[in-house]
Write a protein that holds these residues in place. Structure first.
Motif, PDB file in Angstrom:
ATOM      1  N   GLY A   1       8.491  20.262  -6.511  1.00  0.00           N
ATOM      2  CA  GLY A   1       8.477  21.723  -6.514  1.00  0.00           C
ATOM      3  C   GLY A   1       8.164  22.255  -5.127  1.00  0.00           C
ATOM      4  O   GLY A   1       8.606  21.690  -4.129  1.00  0.00           O
ATOM      5  N   TYR A   2       7.353  23.318  -5.052  1.00  0.00           N
ATOM      6  CA  TYR A   2       7.118  23.931  -3.744  1.00  0.00           C
ATOM      7  C   TYR A   2       5.760  24.616  -3.603  1.00  0.00           C
ATOM      8  O   TYR A   2       5.548  25.390  -2.668  1.00  0.00           O
TER       9      TYR A   2
ATOM     10  N   PHE B   1       0.887  -1.161   0.000  1.00  0.00           N
ATOM     11  CA  PHE B   1       0.000   0.000   0.000  1.00  0.00           C
ATOM     12  C   PHE B   1       0.920   1.204   0.000  1.00  0.00           C
ATOM     13  O   PHE B   1       1.669   1.432   0.957  1.00  0.00           O
ATOM     14  N   ARG B   2       0.908   1.980  -1.087  1.00  0.00           N
ATOM     15  CA  ARG B   2       1.848   3.089  -1.248  1.00  0.00           C
ATOM     16  C   ARG B   2       1.150   4.417  -1.010  1.00  0.00           C
ATOM     17  O   ARG B   2       0.124   4.715  -1.622  1.00  0.00           O
ATOM     18  N   ILE B   3       1.760   5.217  -0.147  1.00  0.00           N
ATOM     19  CA  ILE B   3       1.289   6.568   0.141  1.00  0.00           C
ATOM     20  C   ILE B   3       2.326   7.536  -0.404  1.00  0.00           C
ATOM     21  O   ILE B   3       3.518   7.417  -0.116  1.00  0.00           O
ATOM     22  N   LEU B   4       1.892   8.490  -1.184  1.00  0.00           N
ATOM     23  CA  LEU B   4       2.760   9.522  -1.742  1.00  0.00           C
ATOM     24  C   LEU B   4       2.453  10.829  -1.037  1.00  0.00           C
ATOM     25  O   LEU B   4       1.314  11.282  -1.027  1.00  0.00           O
ATOM     26  N   VAL B   5       3.474  11.413  -0.399  1.00  0.00           N
ATOM     27  CA  VAL B   5       3.295  12.656   0.341  1.00  0.00           C
ATOM     28  C   VAL B   5       3.923  13.796  -0.451  1.00  0.00           C
ATOM     29  O   VAL B   5       5.122  13.791  -0.728  1.00  0.00           O
ATOM     30  N   LEU B   6       3.098  14.761  -0.833  1.00  0.00           N
ATOM     31  CA  LEU B   6       3.548  15.936  -1.570  1.00  0.00           C
ATOM     32  C   LEU B   6       3.770  17.087  -0.592  1.00  0.00           C
ATOM     33  O   LEU B   6       3.114  17.175   0.431  1.00  0.00           O
ATOM     34  N   GLY B   7       4.670  17.987  -0.945  1.00  0.00           N
ATOM     35  CA  GLY B   7       4.864  19.157  -0.091  1.00  0.00           C
ATOM     36  C   GLY B   7       6.190  19.843  -0.320  1.00  0.00           C
ATOM     37  O   GLY B   7       6.947  19.515  -1.232  1.00  0.00           O
ATOM     38  N   ASP B   8       6.442  20.782   0.575  1.00  0.00           N
ATOM     39  CA  ASP B   8       7.636  21.616   0.472  1.00  0.00           C
ATOM     40  C   ASP B   8       8.671  21.204   1.515  1.00  0.00           C
ATOM     41  O   ASP B   8       8.847  20.023   1.781  1.00  0.00           O
ATOM     42  N   SER B   9       9.327  22.186   2.128  1.00  0.00           N
ATOM     43  CA  SER B   9      10.404  21.899   3.068  1.00  0.00           C
ATOM     44  C   SER B   9       9.936  21.152   4.313  1.00  0.00           C
ATOM     45  O   SER B   9      10.693  20.366   4.883  1.00  0.00           O
ATOM     46  N   MET B  10       8.709  21.350   4.730  1.00  0.00           N
ATOM     47  CA  MET B  10       8.186  20.621   5.896  1.00  0.00           C
ATOM     48  C   MET B  10       8.062  19.136   5.585  1.00  0.00           C
ATOM     49  O   MET B  10       8.372  18.296   6.417  1.00  0.00           O
ATOM     50  N   THR B  11       7.606  18.802   4.401  1.00  0.00           N
ATOM     51  CA  THR B  11       7.509  17.401   3.985  1.00  0.00           C
ATOM     52  C   THR B  11       8.902  16.827   3.768  1.00  0.00           C
ATOM     53  O   THR B  11       9.212  15.728   4.238  1.00  0.00           O
ATOM     54  N   PHE B  12       9.742  17.569   3.073  1.00  0.00           N
ATOM     55  CA  PHE B  12      11.112  17.136   2.806  1.00  0.00           C
ATOM     56  C   PHE B  12      11.848  16.828   4.114  1.00  0.00           C
ATOM     57  O   PHE B  12      12.618  15.883   4.192  1.00  0.00           O
ATOM     58  N   GLY B  13      11.581  17.625   5.124  1.00  0.00           N
ATOM     59  CA  GLY B  13      12.239  17.434   6.411  1.00  0.00           C
ATOM     60  C   GLY B  13      13.479  18.277   6.571  1.00  0.00           C
ATOM     61  O   GLY B  13      14.503  17.825   7.063  1.00  0.00           O
ATOM     62  N   TRP B  14      13.368  19.537   6.153  1.00  0.00           N
ATOM     63  CA  TRP B  14      14.489  20.465   6.259  1.00  0.00           C
ATOM     64  C   TRP B  14      14.902  20.571   7.718  1.00  0.00           C
ATOM     65  O   TRP B  14      14.101  20.916   8.562  1.00  0.00           O
TER      66      TRP B  14
END
Length: 126
Positions: free
Chosen positions: A102-103, A54-67
């Motif tokens: 992207g962002y 079961f694959r979950i794709l999480v989209l987002g910016d620096s918060m998702t990336f984990g800056w």
């Protein structure tokens, strides 16, 4: 070492197969960053979703990336760990598309149309 590269679809994307340390602009953090074989943060994955996953794709910016945090401390990595502990009989994979997409919402859409759907996600979180 450059983490980002140009993209034909979104303003920028991530380099594939990259391991580096990231030092924050104001030196408030120093952490390891791994960009996988497909250009997503974290462990290597297959573009073709394996059977039974079961694959979950999480989209987002620096918060998702984990800056500012280690790979295993990003919220997509923590969600994957938690869900697999909660349901050990299931195989759940969470893909961190932060900055790969992207962002902003318009770039997330362009990313999904061009690349995200190829991952065959069962669930997309924005």
């Amino acid at each position: 070492m450059e983490v980002f590269k140009s993209s034909k679809v979104v303003p920028f994307t991530l380099q594939e197969n990259l391991e580096t340390n990231h030092l924050g602009y104001t030196r408030e953090f120093d952490h390891h960053v791994r960009i996988n074989n497909l250009g997503y943060r974290g462990k290597d994955i297959q573009e073709q979703k394996p059977d039974g996953v079961f694959r979950i794709l999480v989209l987002g910016d620096s918060m998702t990336f984990g800056w500012g945090v280690e790979d295993e401390q990003t919220f997509p990595a923590l969600v994957e760990k938690y869900l697999n502990e909660l349901e050990p009989s299931k195989q759940i994979e969470v893909v961190n598309a932060g900055f790969k997409d992207g962002y902003s919402p318009d770039s997330y859409y362009a990313f999904m149309v061009d690349e995200g759907v190829k991952l065959q996600p069962d669930l997309v979180i924005l």
